[in-house]
Design an enzyme around this catalytic site. Structure first.
Site, PDB file in Angstrom:
ATOM      1  N   SER A   1       0.685  -1.287   0.057  1.00  0.00           N
ATOM      2  CA  SER A   1       0.048   0.117  -0.018  1.00  0.00           C
ATOM      3  C   SER A   1       0.893   1.173   0.153  1.00  0.00           C
ATOM      4  O   SER A   1       1.812   1.434  -0.858  1.00  0.00           O
ATOM      5  CB  SER A   1      -0.903  -0.071   1.041  1.00  0.00           C
ATOM      6  OG  SER A   1      -2.078   0.646   0.759  1.00  0.00           O
TER       7      SER A   1
ATOM      8  N   LYS B   1       4.101   1.902  -2.588  1.00  0.00           N
ATOM      9  CA  LYS B   1       4.506   3.252  -3.123  1.00  0.00           C
ATOM     10  C   LYS B   1       5.941   3.468  -2.755  1.00  0.00           C
ATOM     11  O   LYS B   1       6.932   3.732  -3.667  1.00  0.00           O
ATOM     12  CB  LYS B   1       3.701   4.500  -2.937  1.00  0.00           C
ATOM     13  CG  LYS B   1       2.056   4.305  -2.904  1.00  0.00           C
ATOM     14  CD  LYS B   1       1.537   5.437  -2.508  1.00  0.00           C
ATOM     15  CE  LYS B   1      -0.012   5.412  -2.033  1.00  0.00           C
ATOM     16  NZ  LYS B   1      -1.063   4.624  -2.670  1.00  0.00           N
TER      17      LYS B   1
ATOM     18  N   TRP C   1     -10.125   0.309  -4.518  1.00  0.00           N
ATOM     19  CA  TRP C   1      -9.549   1.616  -4.352  1.00  0.00           C
ATOM     20  C   TRP C   1      -8.274   1.521  -4.989  1.00  0.00           C
ATOM     21  O   TRP C   1      -7.869   2.769  -5.532  1.00  0.00           O
ATOM     22  CB  TRP C   1      -9.518   1.729  -2.702  1.00  0.00           C
ATOM     23  CG  TRP C   1      -8.981   3.041  -2.326  1.00  0.00           C
ATOM     24  CD1 TRP C   1      -7.854   3.357  -1.528  1.00  0.00           C
ATOM     25  CD2 TRP C   1      -9.669   4.398  -2.421  1.00  0.00           C
ATOM     26  NE1 TRP C   1      -7.724   4.543  -1.097  1.00  0.00           N
ATOM     27  CE2 TRP C   1      -8.839   5.271  -1.683  1.00  0.00           C
ATOM     28  CE3 TRP C   1     -10.952   4.738  -3.155  1.00  0.00           C
ATOM     29  CZ2 TRP C   1      -9.101   6.584  -1.515  1.00  0.00           C
ATOM     30  CZ3 TRP C   1     -11.101   6.232  -2.966  1.00  0.00           C
ATOM     31  CH2 TRP C   1     -10.475   7.117  -2.181  1.00  0.00           C
TER      32      TRP C   1
ATOM     33  N   HIS D   1      -7.487  -5.850   0.602  1.00  0.00           N
ATOM     34  CA  HIS D   1      -6.367  -5.068   0.614  1.00  0.00           C
ATOM     35  C   HIS D   1      -5.546  -5.394   1.838  1.00  0.00           C
ATOM     36  O   HIS D   1      -5.890  -5.273   3.114  1.00  0.00           O
ATOM     37  CB  HIS D   1      -6.997  -3.413   1.117  1.00  0.00           C
ATOM     38  CG  HIS D   1      -5.647  -2.528   1.067  1.00  0.00           C
ATOM     39  ND1 HIS D   1      -5.015  -2.137  -0.287  1.00  0.00           N
ATOM     40  CD2 HIS D   1      -5.203  -1.704   1.903  1.00  0.00           C
ATOM     41  CE1 HIS D   1      -4.108  -1.206   0.109  1.00  0.00           C
ATOM     42  NE2 HIS D   1      -4.227  -0.953   1.333  1.00  0.00           N
TER      43      HIS D   1
HETATM   44  C1  GCU Z   1      -5.320   4.873   1.954  1.00  0.00           C
HETATM   45  C2  GCU Z   1      -4.705   5.483   0.691  1.00  0.00           C
HETATM   46  C3  GCU Z   1      -4.005   4.670  -0.173  1.00  0.00           C
HETATM   47  C4  GCU Z   1      -2.981   3.849   0.603  1.00  0.00           C
HETATM   48  C5  GCU Z   1      -3.582   3.287   1.651  1.00  0.00           C
HETATM   49  C6  GCU Z   1      -2.691   2.205   2.737  1.00  0.00           C
HETATM   50  O1  GCU Z   1      -6.341   3.918   1.653  1.00  0.00           O
HETATM   51  O2  GCU Z   1      -5.659   6.232  -0.024  1.00  0.00           O
HETATM   52  O3  GCU Z   1      -3.317   5.418  -1.186  1.00  0.00           O
HETATM   53  O4  GCU Z   1      -2.256   3.071  -0.343  1.00  0.00           O
HETATM   54  O5  GCU Z   1      -4.343   4.074   2.578  1.00  0.00           O
HETATM   55  O6  GCU Z   1      -1.659   2.641   2.827  1.00  0.00           O
HETATM   56  O7  GCU Z   1      -3.094   1.579   3.061  1.00  0.00           O
END
Ligand code: GCU
Length: 393
Positions: free
Chosen positions: A233, A237, A324, A375
């Site tokens: 997540s 990134k 998402w 997720h």
């Molecule tokens: C939120 C955010 C995402 C990210 C996520 C996470 O949902 O919007 O961009 O990847 O958190 O880190 O779990």
């Protein structure tokens, strides 16, 4: 007010993608040598517009072994807890690393470096792992509450070493987290306010990845040519950005990294640049705000970020219920990155179609799979990850 997130494929837009091989002068990059120059320019654009720059190397870095247990996980692993001391002038900052090594190995082992969300003590089933000391989360975190995500036993049994550190040690994940972040080493308090968007959480975390890599490199039991960055997540990134900046990472795994990670920004599906910059401004440069709603004007898309790893292998993972993060946008990005891999004689995932769940497309140096579920990071993910790493090293 932000518009409702779109989850209809027919509304995703799928704007045409720019090519990483289109040179600044409009000419086409056709060789790996020319790509190297283009690559540097693309990395600099990501730093300027999206992620900022990693903090510089501090004047002194010291590793303190706080605890070693040579009988961890029912005797199959060695557990080391190391504090990395970073020193700059009279300033000092620490990162606590939890690190497992398989015990019964004859040859140097591959390693996975990843950051965690809730503290090292949350990742391990062992009851005595040190919790974060300096900048704990706002709410108390239960020991072992993230063990489902950190399958240390499975990894060690597969012959991998694995090291992790808490994201809060590098940059507490909130709008005013910068003041307590690793950037403290280089700035006074008035340079660390929420306005200082150039000092981003993602670059602070990525710097933490590099520190862990350097720690592991000091140990002859680790195969230095097989240290991989892994992240889930927001930390997915981060892992991609870490690999883009640090060539010593042998490869990178993005798990559900979504918007501003692996997923294409030129699709209107799930999270968008407009939403992410409003919700998490401390992750990104201020410059990125300008592209909210006009993503097509970005000089790159996220397949450029994947391609910054080339020719090192990259694995992109999505989950069916994680809309998402836009699984299809992650897949299309992995496929599009292949253009750069082909310069190096690697096929990437060719022209593969979006696969069914649990049907990995493990191409040549680029991989993608879709896992059934939410997720998260699960034992199924780690199985795909270790399979991919084995095939690609
Ligand atoms: C939120 C955010 C995402 C990210 C996520 C996470 O949902 O919007 O961009 O990847 O958190 O880190 O779990």
């Amino acid at each position: 007010m932000l518009p409702e997130a779109n989850y209809e494929e027919s509304e995703a837009g799928n704007l045409p993608l720019p090519s990483p091989l289109e040179g600044e002068d409009g000419g086409r990059i056709g060789t790996a040598t020319r790509w190297n120059r283009r690559r540097a320019a693309i990395r600099a654009e990501f730093a300027r517009i999206m992620y900022g720059e990693l903090p510089p190397r501090p004047e002194a870095v010291r590793f303190e072994l706080r605890r070693e247990c040579d009988d961890a996980i029912d005797g199959i692993a060695i557990r080391r807890e190391i504090r990395i001391h970073l020193e700059q002038g009279r300033k000092h900052h620490c990162i606590d690393v939890l690190w497992y090594l398989p015990k019964s190995v004859k040859e140097p082992v591959p390693a996975i470096v990843g950051m965690n969300f809730r503290g090292n003590h949350a990742c391990s089933p062992e009851p005595d792992v040190f919790p974060p000391e300096f900048f704990p989360l706002d709410e108390p975190v239960e020991r072992g509450s993230q063990t489902g995500r950190w399958c240390f036993r499975q990894l060690v049994e597969s012959g991998f070493s694995v090291a992790t550190a808490f994201r809060g040690d590098l940059f507490p994940d909130r709008a005013d987290g910068r003041a307590d972040s690793v950037f403290r080493l280089y700035r006074e308090a008035d340079g660390l306010t929420p306005e200082h968007r150039e000092l981003t959480a993602i670059s602070a975390w990525a710097f933490g990845y590099v520190q862990m890599l350097e720690l592991l490199e000091t140990d002859p039991r680790i195969d230095r040519r097989r240290i991989w960055a892994h992240g889930h997540s927001r930390l997915g990134k981060t892992a991609l950005w870490a690999a883009a900046n640090e060539p010593r990472f042998a490869g990178v795994v993005s798990n559900d990294s979504g918007c501003c990670g692996a997923a294409l920004s030129r699709r209107n599906f799930g999270e968008t640049v407009g939403r992410i910059t409003q919700m998490f401004p401390w992750w990104f440069q201020k410059e990125l705000d300008r592209y909210a709603g006009c993503e097509a004007e970005l000089p790159f898309d996220q397949h450029f970020l994947l391609a910054l790893a080339a020719p090192r292998p990259v694995l992109v993972a999505s989950a069916t219920e994680d809309l998402w993060a836009d699984p299809r946008g992650e897949f299309l990005s992995a496929r599009a990155a292949g253009e750069v891999y082909r310069l190096f004689g690697c096929e990437g995932i060719g022209d593969a179609e979006f696969p069914a769940p649990e049907q990995p497309v493990f191409g040549d140096a680029v991989g993608y799979y879709l896992r059934t579920g939410i997720h998260d990071v699960t034992p199924v993910d780690w199985k795909f990850v270790t399979d991919f790493i084995r095939r690609n090293s």
